[in-house]
Structures are given as structure tokens and as C-alpha cells.
Write a protein that holds these residues in place. Structure first.
Motif, PDB file in Angstrom:
ATOM      1  N   ILE A 173     -12.122  79.999 -10.881  1.00 40.90           N
ATOM      2  CA  ILE A 173     -11.730  80.846  -9.745  1.00 40.90           C
ATOM      3  C   ILE A 173     -12.747  81.966  -9.579  1.00 40.90           C
ATOM      4  O   ILE A 173     -12.926  82.787 -10.482  1.00 40.90           O
ATOM      5  CB  ILE A 173     -10.314  81.428  -9.952  1.00 40.90           C
ATOM      6  N   ASP A 174     -13.422  81.976  -8.423  1.00 43.53           N
ATOM      7  CA  ASP A 174     -14.458  82.973  -8.136  1.00 43.53           C
ATOM      8  C   ASP A 174     -13.917  83.986  -7.125  1.00 43.53           C
ATOM      9  O   ASP A 174     -13.783  83.680  -5.941  1.00 43.53           O
ATOM     10  CB  ASP A 174     -15.712  82.284  -7.588  1.00 43.53           C
ATOM     11  N   LEU A 175     -13.639  85.187  -7.580  1.00 38.78           N
ATOM     12  CA  LEU A 175     -13.057  86.215  -6.716  1.00 38.78           C
ATOM     13  C   LEU A 175     -14.090  86.906  -5.834  1.00 38.78           C
ATOM     14  O   LEU A 175     -13.735  87.767  -5.025  1.00 38.78           O
ATOM     15  CB  LEU A 175     -12.314  87.255  -7.559  1.00 38.78           C
ATOM     16  N   ASP A 206     -15.571  85.250  -3.652  1.00 41.54           N
ATOM     17  CA  ASP A 206     -15.249  84.586  -2.393  1.00 41.54           C
ATOM     18  C   ASP A 206     -14.005  85.259  -1.831  1.00 41.54           C
ATOM     19  O   ASP A 206     -12.932  85.220  -2.435  1.00 41.54           O
ATOM     20  CB  ASP A 206     -14.985  83.098  -2.647  1.00 41.54           C
ATOM     21  N   LYS A 207     -14.147  85.920  -0.658  1.00 46.48           N
ATOM     22  CA  LYS A 207     -13.041  86.723  -0.133  1.00 46.48           C
ATOM     23  C   LYS A 207     -11.808  85.879   0.182  1.00 46.48           C
ATOM     24  O   LYS A 207     -10.679  86.358   0.062  1.00 46.48           O
ATOM     25  CB  LYS A 207     -13.468  87.497   1.115  1.00 46.48           C
ATOM     26  N   ASN A 208     -11.991  84.622   0.573  1.00 43.86           N
ATOM     27  CA  ASN A 208     -10.840  83.760   0.857  1.00 43.86           C
ATOM     28  C   ASN A 208     -10.063  83.447  -0.421  1.00 43.86           C
ATOM     29  O   ASN A 208      -8.835  83.417  -0.423  1.00 43.86           O
ATOM     30  CB  ASN A 208     -11.307  82.466   1.520  1.00 43.86           C
ATOM     31  N   VAL A 209     -10.802  83.233  -1.505  1.00 44.60           N
ATOM     32  CA  VAL A 209     -10.154  82.984  -2.800  1.00 44.60           C
ATOM     33  C   VAL A 209      -9.429  84.243  -3.262  1.00 44.60           C
ATOM     34  O   VAL A 209      -8.289  84.186  -3.739  1.00 44.60           O
ATOM     35  CB  VAL A 209     -11.196  82.547  -3.851  1.00 44.60           C
ATOM     36  N   LEU A 210     -10.085  85.401  -3.102  1.00 42.30           N
ATOM     37  CA  LEU A 210      -9.479  86.663  -3.506  1.00 42.30           C
ATOM     38  C   LEU A 210      -8.191  86.920  -2.727  1.00 42.30           C
ATOM     39  O   LEU A 210      -7.171  87.298  -3.308  1.00 42.30           O
ATOM     40  CB  LEU A 210     -10.456  87.818  -3.294  1.00 42.30           C
ATOM     41  N   ASN A 211      -8.234  86.703  -1.416  1.00 36.26           N
ATOM     42  CA  ASN A 211      -7.032  86.906  -0.603  1.00 36.26           C
ATOM     43  C   ASN A 211      -5.908  85.991  -1.046  1.00 36.26           C
ATOM     44  O   ASN A 211      -4.745  86.390  -1.093  1.00 36.26           O
ATOM     45  CB  ASN A 211      -7.348  86.664   0.876  1.00 36.26           C
ATOM     46  N   SER A 212      -6.250  84.758  -1.389  1.00 29.34           N
ATOM     47  CA  SER A 212      -5.244  83.799  -1.843  1.00 29.34           C
ATOM     48  C   SER A 212      -4.611  84.260  -3.152  1.00 29.34           C
ATOM     49  O   SER A 212      -3.390  84.185  -3.329  1.00 29.34           O
ATOM     50  CB  SER A 212      -5.883  82.418  -2.019  1.00 29.34           C
ATOM     51  N   VAL A 213      -5.439  84.767  -4.068  1.00 26.58           N
ATOM     52  CA  VAL A 213      -4.932  85.259  -5.356  1.00 26.58           C
ATOM     53  C   VAL A 213      -4.050  86.488  -5.163  1.00 26.58           C
ATOM     54  O   VAL A 213      -2.996  86.616  -5.783  1.00 26.58           O
ATOM     55  CB  VAL A 213      -6.116  85.590  -6.296  1.00 26.58           C
ATOM     56  N   LEU A 214      -4.470  87.399  -4.274  1.00 25.97           N
ATOM     57  CA  LEU A 214      -3.707  88.638  -4.058  1.00 25.97           C
ATOM     58  C   LEU A 214      -2.396  88.397  -3.348  1.00 25.97           C
ATOM     59  O   LEU A 214      -1.467  89.204  -3.458  1.00 25.97           O
ATOM     60  CB  LEU A 214      -4.556  89.631  -3.247  1.00 25.97           C
ATOM     61  N   MET A 250     -15.799  82.265 -13.456  1.00 26.60           N
ATOM     62  CA  MET A 250     -15.978  83.715 -13.388  1.00 26.60           C
ATOM     63  C   MET A 250     -15.350  84.374 -14.617  1.00 26.60           C
ATOM     64  O   MET A 250     -14.268  83.990 -15.060  1.00 26.60           O
ATOM     65  CB  MET A 250     -15.333  84.265 -12.110  1.00 26.60           C
ATOM     66  N   GLU A 251     -16.033  85.379 -15.162  1.00 27.97           N
ATOM     67  CA  GLU A 251     -15.564  86.054 -16.365  1.00 27.97           C
ATOM     68  C   GLU A 251     -14.273  86.848 -16.093  1.00 27.97           C
ATOM     69  O   GLU A 251     -14.084  87.402 -15.013  1.00 27.97           O
ATOM     70  CB  GLU A 251     -16.629  87.013 -16.881  1.00 27.97           C
ATOM     71  N   LEU A 252     -13.408  86.901 -17.096  1.00 21.80           N
ATOM     72  CA  LEU A 252     -12.152  87.642 -16.988  1.00 21.80           C
ATOM     73  C   LEU A 252     -12.408  89.127 -16.721  1.00 21.80           C
ATOM     74  O   LEU A 252     -11.676  89.767 -15.961  1.00 21.80           O
ATOM     75  CB  LEU A 252     -11.344  87.470 -18.274  1.00 21.80           C
ATOM     76  N   SER A 253     -13.454  89.674 -17.331  1.00 28.85           N
ATOM     77  CA  SER A 253     -13.766  91.099 -17.155  1.00 28.85           C
ATOM     78  C   SER A 253     -14.001  91.439 -15.688  1.00 28.85           C
ATOM     79  O   SER A 253     -13.517  92.466 -15.183  1.00 28.85           O
ATOM     80  CB  SER A 253     -15.003  91.465 -17.980  1.00 28.85           C
ATOM     81  N   GLU A 254     -14.729  90.573 -14.978  1.00 28.94           N
ATOM     82  CA  GLU A 254     -15.002  90.791 -13.553  1.00 28.94           C
ATOM     83  C   GLU A 254     -13.721  90.681 -12.734  1.00 28.94           C
ATOM     84  O   GLU A 254     -13.500  91.442 -11.795  1.00 28.94           O
ATOM     85  CB  GLU A 254     -16.023  89.780 -13.053  1.00 28.94           C
ATOM     86  N   LYS A 255     -12.878  89.721 -13.106  1.00 27.69           N
ATOM     87  CA  LYS A 255     -11.618  89.524 -12.372  1.00 27.69           C
ATOM     88  C   LYS A 255     -10.725  90.755 -12.467  1.00 27.69           C
ATOM     89  O   LYS A 255     -10.128  91.187 -11.483  1.00 27.69           O
ATOM     90  CB  LYS A 255     -10.879  88.294 -12.919  1.00 27.69           C
ATOM     91  N   ILE A 256     -10.636  91.313 -13.664  1.00 29.57           N
ATOM     92  CA  ILE A 256      -9.790  92.503 -13.861  1.00 29.57           C
ATOM     93  C   ILE A 256     -10.277  93.645 -12.968  1.00 29.57           C
ATOM     94  O   ILE A 256      -9.488  94.321 -12.308  1.00 29.57           O
ATOM     95  CB  ILE A 256      -9.792  92.937 -15.339  1.00 29.57           C
ATOM     96  N   ARG A 257     -11.594  93.844 -12.954  1.00 27.15           N
ATOM     97  CA  ARG A 257     -12.168  94.937 -12.156  1.00 27.15           C
ATOM     98  C   ARG A 257     -11.920  94.726 -10.659  1.00 27.15           C
ATOM     99  O   ARG A 257     -11.498  95.642  -9.954  1.00 27.15           O
ATOM    100  CB  ARG A 257     -13.672  95.038 -12.428  1.00 27.15           C
ATOM    101  N   ILE A 258     -12.169  93.509 -10.169  1.00 27.37           N
ATOM    102  CA  ILE A 258     -12.023  93.224  -8.739  1.00 27.37           C
ATOM    103  C   ILE A 258     -10.575  93.359  -8.288  1.00 27.37           C
ATOM    104  O   ILE A 258     -10.264  93.991  -7.270  1.00 27.37           O
ATOM    105  CB  ILE A 258     -12.552  91.807  -8.420  1.00 27.37           C
ATOM    106  N   ILE A 259      -9.652  92.788  -9.066  1.00 21.85           N
ATOM    107  CA  ILE A 259      -8.244  92.834  -8.678  1.00 21.85           C
ATOM    108  C   ILE A 259      -7.693  94.255  -8.800  1.00 21.85           C
ATOM    109  O   ILE A 259      -6.890  94.701  -7.974  1.00 21.85           O
ATOM    110  CB  ILE A 259      -7.413  91.845  -9.529  1.00 21.85           C
ATOM    111  N   ARG A 260      -8.123  94.976  -9.833  1.00 26.45           N
ATOM    112  CA  ARG A 260      -7.671  96.366  -9.995  1.00 26.45           C
ATOM    113  C   ARG A 260      -8.032  97.192  -8.757  1.00 26.45           C
ATOM    114  O   ARG A 260      -7.195  97.922  -8.217  1.00 26.45           O
ATOM    115  CB  ARG A 260      -8.308  97.001 -11.235  1.00 26.45           C
ATOM    116  N   LYS A 261      -9.267  97.068  -8.296  1.00 29.34           N
ATOM    117  CA  LYS A 261      -9.700  97.830  -7.117  1.00 29.34           C
ATOM    118  C   LYS A 261      -8.967  97.371  -5.867  1.00 29.34           C
ATOM    119  O   LYS A 261      -8.604  98.186  -5.010  1.00 29.34           O
ATOM    120  CB  LYS A 261     -11.210  97.690  -6.930  1.00 29.34           C
ATOM    121  N   ALA A 262      -8.746  96.060  -5.754  1.00 27.12           N
ATOM    122  CA  ALA A 262      -8.041  95.531  -4.581  1.00 27.12           C
ATOM    123  C   ALA A 262      -6.602  96.023  -4.522  1.00 27.12           C
ATOM    124  O   ALA A 262      -6.039  96.211  -3.440  1.00 27.12           O
ATOM    125  CB  ALA A 262      -8.071  94.008  -4.591  1.00 27.12           C
TER     126      ALA A 262
END
Length: 266
Positions: A72-74, A76-84, A1-13
Motif C-alpha cells: 500500500i503506497d500512501l 498515491d492520493k487515491n490510495v490514501l483517500n481510500s485508506v482514510l 511502503m515503510e510503516l514509518s512513512e505511513k504513520i507520518r502521512i496518516i498522522r498529518k492527514a
């Protein structure tokens, strides 16, 4: 997954606006980070430098590897929860001392009321039949009355066996409580709706929270809480929760709060 997408997803989360993330990055970066810079990162127009990625990991409170690892594909909600849920080593002890709040779920439906009405209607009809039958006692032979009385008693016993105690308790309480959120010295977990595609649960660093207030029309027993984040004008509104004043009190006294299982059951 691209870093740009990760920044956006985590920022909103984490509940940051682009401007809010830029302001918080500027506190740890001597050159300052603008909203436009954050926007360029998220749109893939430019890529943050290594030092910027380290700052992002610190401000967004995720691991450095979570941002750099392309596997790392954010989405996937389980992966995102693990990262957060990532915690730095110096804060792992603090998170164990957390306050759990309950989500208020009003789950009483029309079916619950229909079951009660049907039950008491049957019971009332049975009593009417019994009274009418007793008034005709001298007009019916003994054997017939014995059969009638036995059948009626059996029928009423069946009604008693199906007494909807669960429905009565459910209506009395106004619903049931199943979901929990947590507030620790590091994170406030705001529980939102979830499905197979997306999880609206937000993990907000406590350091990013400016204040909490009762939501509009909040009651003492249940209601929403408005969470004001630093550098963000519009607050985040929680789900309807049990005892919202308790949550606000714990937040305002978080440094001295000690988890007590009895408090969590309120």
C-alpha cells in the motif's frame, strides 16, 4: 511502503501533531506513548510493537492491514483517500447520516465584467446610431432607410441572442459552488486544494474535535471555520464555505442531527 512513512502521512492527514498522537495513544495504552516515541517510529529509529500498531490503527481510524501491508503506497492520493475513508463495522451506519457543506468559490473574473461592458457598449452604440438615423429620416430615400433599419434590427437581434445572462447571474451570486465537504457522526472531511501530486483533503475523526468557531472576518453568508482538535493548540482553518454557522450548529448537535436534502442545498 515503510510503516514509518505511513504513520507520518496518516498522522498529518488526521490533523494530529506528534505530541497529540502520543497523548491519544496513551489513552488506549497503559504504558503511555511519548512524542519522542512517535518521532522515533516516523524516523525509522524504532519500530512499533504489534500492540502499538493495533493502537495506531484505532486512534488513526484506519484498518490494521493498511499499516502492515507493504504494497500500500500512501503517496498515491487515491490510495490514501481510500485508506482514510475506512470505517469500522460498528460505525458504517452512522456515516450515512451526514451533513454536506458547500465550498464557497469566488470565480468571477475580469473577463466576466469585460463581456458585460462590451455587450452593453455595443447595444448603446446601436441605439445612438438608430437615434441619429431617425433624425435624418427626411434626408435619405425610403429604400436606403429600409435597408438601414433592417440591418440595424438584425444587428440588435444578434446582440440579444448573445445576451450574457450567465455572466450576469454569476456576478450577482458572486461566484459558483462546486465542491462539497461532509460532517458525519464519525468524520469531518475538510476539503483543501488538490492537484495531480498531492491532495490536501483531511479526514478528521469527530472524536478528536474539541470545538468549532467562526473564522476571522467570517460573514453570515460565507466564511471560514476554525476547528480545534484535542491536544493541539493551533486550530485547522477550513476553506471559505457557505453558511459556516450552519456547520457549527450541526457539529454542536451532531447526536440529534438527521440529514435533510433541503438543508444540504442551502
Amino acid at each position: 511502503m515503510e510503516l514509518s512513512e505511513k504513520i507520518r502521512i496518516i498522522r498529518k492527514a488526521r490533523g494530529f501533531s506528534q505530541e497529540g498522537l502520543g497523548l491519544n495513544l496513551s489513552k488506549v495504552n497503559k504504558n503511555g506513548i511519548s512524542r519522542q516515541t512517535v518521532s522515533d517510529w516516523e524516523n525509522g529509529n524504532t519500530e512499533p510493537k504489534l500492540d502499538n500498531i493495533r493502537d495506531l490503527a484505532k486512534v488513526l481510524d484506519v484498518s490494521f492491514d493498511a499499516l502492515l501491508d507493504d504494497n500500500i503506497d500512501l503517496n498515491d492520493k487515491n490510495v490514501l483517500n481510500s485508506v482514510l475513508k475506512h470505517l469500522s463495522s460498528e460505525t458504517k451506519e452512522k456515516v450515512n447520516n451526514s451533513f454536506r457543506y458547500r465550498i464557497y468559490e469566488y470565480t468571477v473574473t475580469k473577463k466576466d465584467y469585460i463581456k458585460l461592458i462590451a455587450y452593453f457598449s455595443i447595444l448603446l452604440i446601436s441605439l445612438i446610431i438608430l437615434v441619429v438615423g431617425l433624425s435624418m429620416l427626411d434626408k435619405v430615400e425610403y429604400a436606403g432607410w429600409l435597408a438601414y433599419g433592417g440591418g440595424l434590427v438584425f444587428f440588435m437581434l444578434l446582440c440579444m441572442l448573445s445576451l450574457p445572462i450567465y455572466n450576469i447571474k454569476k456576478i450577482k451570486k458572486g461566484g459558483r459552488y462546486s465542491s462539497f465537504g461532509t460532517l458525519s457522526q464519525t468524520h469531518f472531511v475538510i476539503i483543501g486544494w488538490s492537484d495531480n501530486q498531492f491532495d490536501r483533503t483531511i479526514y478528521v475523526p469527530v472524536s478528536a474535535i474539541e470545538k468549532m468557531e467562526l473564522g476571522k472576518n467570517a460573514k453570515k453568508r460565507h466564511g471560514t471555520v476554525l476547528v480545534y482538535l484535542k491536544d493541539r493548540a493551533k486550530p485547522i482553518e477550513t476553506s471559505d464555505i457557505i453558511n459556516p454557522e450552519k456547520l457549527i450548529y450541526v457539529f454542536e448537535n451532531l447526536d440529534s442531527y438527521v440529514a435533510n436534502p433541503k438543508n444540504e442545498k442551502e
